[in-house]
Design an enzyme around this catalytic site. Structure first.
Site: not given
Length: 474
Positions: A445-446
């Protein structure tokens, strides 16, 4: 009479900064005559089994380590008696590790020369920082030289000779020569005893040695650990009547465990699921198998799904990227090295197909077949296990529908393919029996926002539901 010298070969870094390897077997014995590049040993790194070729031509003088011993990179493993004129590759083309194309840095000490009587003799260019010794997988900077040691090198060798204590008149026959040369920081023991200590979790620094000269014996380790010596035939497995079997964590299993823990606790995982009607894909697969253009090619649902992933990435490039923590950068790849999770007898590996996005369906089919066959044979090279950009795990072959796959370290996404099953499905407002598959997508999700991950999964599902839709995406 031709003068000879002893050349010592140290375990090189076989790629990706690996710090140790296990000697699986020796292909030569003391006294054997070997040629340049002849396979002399088989070793297992944390990633693969690799065959080591000889960097010298000569006679095997000593095997420093026994099969089953885990050896640190840079430690001597074998010595050769060679002609003084030099029987190595002599600074020519690098000696390549069979089944390995990775680059390593066995240190500048991969090959060390000593004179026949045991005194140190500098290799060509010793003392010059611009010269590096050859190793199995490549060379460092090379400078021209006359072949004669520099004055500085000769002085260094003389200083070493002056500082070295005289060897005792008689040597302990129980202790191998490399054990005699070990410094005081390492307890005196033989390779099998060190392996036993590792298997039992015993710190040799704490074990008093009762052998000759304080040598730590197998019995010393057994007594310290409180574990009785098992019969040779029962070692490594459960004896009859026991309720537990203990297997050392090493090799591929050790590397995989460390990588998964690192990935799980470094990258924030998000997993999404999508169930798709893949009847059209299965019909396409059946037609291709009957097409003469694909005769002799192994086509499976994985083949089509892999191609679909490559196409879906074109519109969703964020899933083909890497988070560079050291430089605080997001690295976007303009190529796709497609990883395929493979279950092997030694554990899970994820070799990858280089530049998979440039392959036709037939080429991709061939690459997948070669990749899986090589992995099952345990011959995957370190280079094939590194550099992946996105991966697929085919859990459907085990009859599993969906899961939450963990990212391969350094990658932004992984797709899990579920089993293809017949199930009731609504088609044109009517219930029909269709072939369906569940897709699971885990992403970092980064690097990947929820919208980007969802769009990629939706595109992948659309391709598998209607392969003709690819015409609108390319």
């Amino acid at each position: 009479m031709t003068a000879t010298m002893i050349k010592e070969f140290r375990l090189p870094d076989l790629g990706e900064g690996l710090t140790e390897s296990e000697i699986l077997s020796w292909k030569v014995a003391v006294g054997d005559t070997v040629t340049l590049n002849q396979v002399i040993a088989e070793v297992e790194t944390a990633k693969a089994v690799v065959e080591l070729p000889s960097p010298f031509a000569g006679v095997v003088a000593e095997l420093h380590e026994q099969p089953g011993t885990v050896v640190e990179v840079g430690k001597p493993i074998v010595s050769f008696e060679v002609d003084d004129a030099g029987s190595s590759n002599g600074g020519g083309a690098p000696v390549a590790v069979k089944e390995s194309a990775g680059t390593g840095s066995a240190g500048d000490r991969a090959a060390v020369e000593t004179s026949a009587n045991g005194a140190a003799a500098p290799a060509d260019g010793v003392g010059s920082p611009a010269k590096r010794e050859p190793n199995l997988v490549g060379y460092g900077a090379v400078v021209e030289h006359s072949g004669r040691p520099t004055r500085r090198a000769r002085v260094q060798v003389q200083n070493v000779k002056a500082a070295a204590p005289e060897a005792p008149a008689t040597a302990d026959p129980v202790v191998p020569r490399q054990a005699e040369a070990e410094n005081s920081e390492r307890p005196r023991s033989t390779p099998p005893v060190r392996k036993l200590a590792r298997d039992l979790g015993v710190d040799l620094e704490l074990v008093p040695g009762t052998g000759p000269g304080g040598l730590i014996t197998r019995e010393d380790v057994q007594n310290y650990s409180g574990t009785p010596e098992a019969p040779a035939e029962a070692r490594g497995s459960a004896a009859q009547g026991e309720r537990e079997t203990r297997t050392p964590i090493k090799g591929v299993r050790k590397f995989t465990a460390a990588a998964m823990v690192q990935s799980a606790f470094t990258a924030p995982h998000v997993t999404e699921f999508l169930t798709v009607d893949v009847t059209a894909t299965m019909e396409l697969l059946a037609r291709l198998k009957g097409n003469k253009a694909f005769e002799g090619y192994k086509l499976t649902p994985l083949t089509i799904a892999a191609k679909a992933v490559l196409v879906a990435l074109r519109n969703n490039p964020s899933l083909n990227s890497r988070w560079d923590e050291a430089n605080q950068e997001i690295v976007q790849f303009s190529y796709v090295n497609l990883g395929i999770a493979a279950a092997t007898p030694r554990g899970l590996t994820v070799p990858n197909i280089k530049d998979a996005d440039r392959l036709t369906l037939r080429e991709l089919s061939t690459a997948l077949t070669e990749l899986t066959d090589t992995a099952r044979a345990g011959k995957t090279s370190p280079s094939e296990l590194s550099g992946g950009t996105i991966s697929i795990t085919n859990i459907g072959v085990f009859g599993i529908d969906a899961g939450t796959p963990i990212l391969n370290p350094g990658e932004a996404a992984i797709v899990a393919l579920g089993a293809v099953r017949k199930a009731p499905w609504v088609v044109n407002d009517e219930l029909a029996v269709r072939q369906v598959m569940s897709l699971s997508l885990s992403f970092d999700h980064r690097l990947v926002d929820g919208e980007q991950g969802s769009r990629f999964l939706a595109d992948l599902g659309s391709i598998l539901a209607d392969p003709a839709i690819v015409m609108t995406m390319i």
